[in-house]
Design a protein around this motif. Structure first.
Motif, short mmCIF file in Angstrom:
data_model
loop_
_atom_site.label_atom_id
_atom_site.label_comp_id
_atom_site.label_asym_id
_atom_site.label_seq_id
_atom_site.Cartn_x
_atom_site.Cartn_y
_atom_site.Cartn_z
N THR A 131 0.82 -1.21 0.00
CA THR A 131 0.00 0.00 0.00
C THR A 131 0.86 1.26 0.00
O THR A 131 0.59 2.20 -0.76
CB THR A 131 -0.93 0.00 1.23
OG1 THR A 131 -1.45 -1.31 1.40
CG2 THR A 131 -2.06 0.98 1.05
N ILE A 140 0.90 4.16 -3.13
CA ILE A 140 0.53 5.57 -3.00
C ILE A 140 1.76 6.46 -2.79
O ILE A 140 1.64 7.63 -2.45
CB ILE A 140 -0.49 5.81 -1.87
CG1 ILE A 140 0.07 5.35 -0.54
CG2 ILE A 140 -1.80 5.10 -2.16
CD1 ILE A 140 -0.77 5.80 0.64
N THR A 142 1.88 10.62 -1.99
CA THR A 142 2.00 10.98 -0.59
C THR A 142 2.93 12.18 -0.41
O THR A 142 4.08 12.12 -0.84
CB THR A 142 2.59 9.80 0.22
OG1 THR A 142 1.92 8.62 -0.20
CG2 THR A 142 2.41 10.01 1.69
N ILE A 145 4.32 14.21 5.42
CA ILE A 145 3.35 13.51 6.28
C ILE A 145 3.39 12.00 6.04
O ILE A 145 2.49 11.28 6.44
CB ILE A 145 1.90 14.03 6.08
CG1 ILE A 145 1.45 13.80 4.63
CG2 ILE A 145 1.77 15.48 6.49
CD1 ILE A 145 -0.06 13.83 4.48
N MET A 165 2.94 9.61 9.12
CA MET A 165 1.56 9.52 9.59
C MET A 165 0.77 8.55 8.74
O MET A 165 0.03 7.71 9.23
CB MET A 165 0.90 10.91 9.47
CG MET A 165 0.72 11.61 10.78
SD MET A 165 0.59 13.37 10.50
CE MET A 165 -1.01 13.53 9.80
N VAL A 166 0.97 8.68 7.42
CA VAL A 166 0.26 7.80 6.49
C VAL A 166 0.65 6.35 6.72
O VAL A 166 -0.19 5.45 6.77
CB VAL A 166 0.56 8.23 5.04
CG1 VAL A 166 -0.08 7.27 4.05
CG2 VAL A 166 0.07 9.64 4.79
N LEU A 209 -0.92 4.93 9.84
CA LEU A 209 -2.34 4.68 9.59
C LEU A 209 -2.54 3.37 8.84
O LEU A 209 -3.38 2.54 9.20
CB LEU A 209 -2.94 5.84 8.79
CG LEU A 209 -4.42 5.70 8.47
CD1 LEU A 209 -5.23 6.20 9.63
CD2 LEU A 209 -4.78 6.43 7.21
N ILE A 210 -1.73 3.18 7.79
CA ILE A 210 -1.86 1.96 6.98
C ILE A 210 -1.52 0.72 7.80
O ILE A 210 -2.27 -0.26 7.82
CB ILE A 210 -0.92 2.05 5.75
CG1 ILE A 210 -1.43 3.14 4.80
CG2 ILE A 210 -0.84 0.72 5.03
CD1 ILE A 210 -0.45 3.53 3.72
N SER A 257 -4.18 -0.14 10.33
CA SER A 257 -5.39 -0.71 9.72
C SER A 257 -5.21 -2.20 9.48
O SER A 257 -6.09 -3.00 9.80
CB SER A 257 -5.69 -0.04 8.38
OG SER A 257 -5.77 1.34 8.55
N TYR A 258 -4.05 -2.59 8.92
CA TYR A 258 -3.83 -4.01 8.66
C TYR A 258 -3.76 -4.82 9.94
O TYR A 258 -4.22 -5.96 9.99
CB TYR A 258 -2.57 -4.22 7.80
CG TYR A 258 -2.82 -3.88 6.36
CD1 TYR A 258 -3.71 -4.64 5.61
CD2 TYR A 258 -2.19 -2.81 5.75
CE1 TYR A 258 -3.96 -4.33 4.28
CE2 TYR A 258 -2.44 -2.49 4.43
CZ TYR A 258 -3.33 -3.25 3.70
OH TYR A 258 -3.59 -2.94 2.40
N ILE A 303 -5.34 -4.18 12.69
CA ILE A 303 -6.70 -4.37 13.19
C ILE A 303 -7.42 -5.44 12.38
O ILE A 303 -8.17 -6.24 12.93
CB ILE A 303 -7.47 -3.02 13.18
CG1 ILE A 303 -6.78 -2.04 14.13
CG2 ILE A 303 -8.91 -3.22 13.62
CD1 ILE A 303 -7.31 -0.63 14.06
N ILE A 304 -7.15 -5.48 11.07
CA ILE A 304 -7.75 -6.53 10.25
C ILE A 304 -7.33 -7.91 10.76
O ILE A 304 -8.16 -8.81 10.94
CB ILE A 304 -7.35 -6.37 8.76
CG1 ILE A 304 -8.02 -5.11 8.19
CG2 ILE A 304 -7.75 -7.59 7.95
CD1 ILE A 304 -7.61 -4.76 6.79
#
Lengths: 209, 204
Positions: free
Chosen positions: A56, A60, A64, A68, A71-72, A75-76, A79-80, A82-83
């Motif tokens: 990911t 991007i 990007t 920042i 930070m990105v 976040l990525i 997210s993974y 938590i998945i």
């Protein structure tokens, strides 16, 4: 093309191994390695998160804004993670219980952020994905190696199956945190002396990667 | 050149919304499954503390066994689990909680209907080290709590570790602090509970 991937894998698993080369991800390597099963699931979780985060981030990377990007990335990565956490809770509740807080702690594993920042940020998506799998595999193999000795000496078992007989006295110290430090130290020492001849080459390769 | 301020903010907002909606969707679509897993675990644990044998851990069997023996009632804002065989009350189970070595610990304790005997103890969640303190989940440890007579216990010490003369439970070697925390949590919760039971029977 094929050569690229071969190189990525030999670097991730051996030459540039996250644990005994880059000394990253040590906290979890010390924490979950008292049972082989925990190490295996942790390793698979990390391979998944690292590979997809790198993919990911790499996809991007051109859009990007540079200042920042951290930070990105965070976040990525989260997210993974938590998945993975949701997946384990829904489909493997017993594993989710055994690993408990460690799954969430994959977020803080420096390997993922390190690889995203040093590799995925500058390389095409497919290479980044392969690099994630390679680094994750390198991590998982070292974890399994440490936990093999810790579980064998500490419980007399391998993957929960008793292999050493009744007469074996369990080394409780191996299950406790000091055991992890001893094993990790020994493994880094062995790995460093095994690869000391090719030190010059690998240094150059690290710089390139 | 002056850095644009709007682009990074817009970028961050878009990417956050994107990932958050994926997670929200996943969370929503697995919520039922996770809840039913948790219910199944809760039912199994309650059947275990009442020492009701479960031969088959199929969710349907567990549920029907649970419905057959156990009912829930609310007392104040706490849930009390009552186990009945036909009309005879086997015992009561309570939720216990407290701080163990590495984090909070929750579990169930079941008492006989006269509050004199501990029927069983089980743990719902904890964050003790796997292989060390985490061994409180092993049956040899939990089985020790079956049938402990607490009617003669003094000074709130219901659970006492061996080799003390009044000891009734073995602690886990290599996990002294977790064992001690578990002992404390059970004793404190039992104490609170028995005090309340006493008050309520006086009020009757």
């Amino acid at each position: 093309m094929n050569n690229d991937f071969k190189k990525i894998f030999t670097l991730g698993v051996w030459g540039d191994n996250p644990i005994f080369r880059q000394i990253l991800g040590i906290c979890s390597a010390l924490a979950v390695t008292n049972l082989m099963l925990n190490s295996l699931v942790m390793g698979i979780g990390l391979i998944f998160v690292t590979a997809f985060s790198e993919l990911t981030v790499s996809l991007i990377r051109k859009f990007t804004p540079k200042h920042i990007r951290m930070m990105v990335q965070v976040l990525i990565i989260s997210s993974y993670v938590i998945i993975v956490d949701i997946f384990l809770k829904a489909y493997y509740p017993s594993m989710s219980k055994a690993l408990g807080p460690y799954v969430g702690l994959i977020i803080t594993n420096c390997i993922i952020m390190g690889r995203c920042e040093s590799y995925a940020q500058n390389n095409p998506p497919i290479h980044a994905f392969a690099d994630g799998i390679a680094s994750g595999t390198g991590y998982a193999l070292v974890l399994l190696l440490i936990s093999f000795f810790r579980e064998l000496l500490g419980f007399g078992s391998v993957f929960g199956i008793q292999v050493l007989g009744e007469s074996w006295t369990n080394w409780t110290v191996m299950i406790m945190p000091p055991g992890a430090f001893f094993m990790l130290g020994i493994i880094i020492w062995v790995a460093k002396s095994l690869s000391s001849e090719s030190k010059k080459d690998s240094k150059q390769e690290v710089a390139k990667a | 050149m002056k850095k644009s301020l709007i682009y990074p903010i817009a970028f961050m907002i878009i990417i956050t919304v994107f990932f958050t909606s994926i997670l929200a969707f996943l969370n929503y679509s697995t919520a039922d499954m996770i809840e039913s897993n948790e219910n199944k675990i809760k039912r199994e644990k309650l059947l275990y503390v009442f020492n009701i044998p479960v031969n088959d851990y199929n969710p349907q069997t567990v549920k029907s066994l649970y419905d057959e023996y156990i009912s829930e009632t609310q007392i104040g804002n706490e849930t009390l689990y009552v186990a009945k065989d036909e009309d005879k009350i086997l015992g009561y189970a309570f939720l216990i909680d407290g701080n163990a070595l590495w984090g909070s610990l929750r579990g169930f304790v079941a008492l006989s209907s006269d509050f004199n005997t501990i029927l069983g103890v089980d743990f719902l969640s904890h964050s003790e080290t796997p292989g060390l303190g985490g061994r409180i989940d092993e049956n040899w440890f939990k089985d020790q709590f079956r049938g402990i007579n607490i009617s003669n216990s003094t000074g709130y010490e219901y659970i006492i570790f061996n080799p003390s003369p009044d000891g009734n439970v073995d602690s886990i070697s290599g996990a002294t602090l977790t064992s001690e925390a578990v002992r404390k949590i059970i004793n404190e919760n039992l104490n609170e509970l028995l005090e309340r039971a006493k008050e309520e029977s006086l009020n009757e």
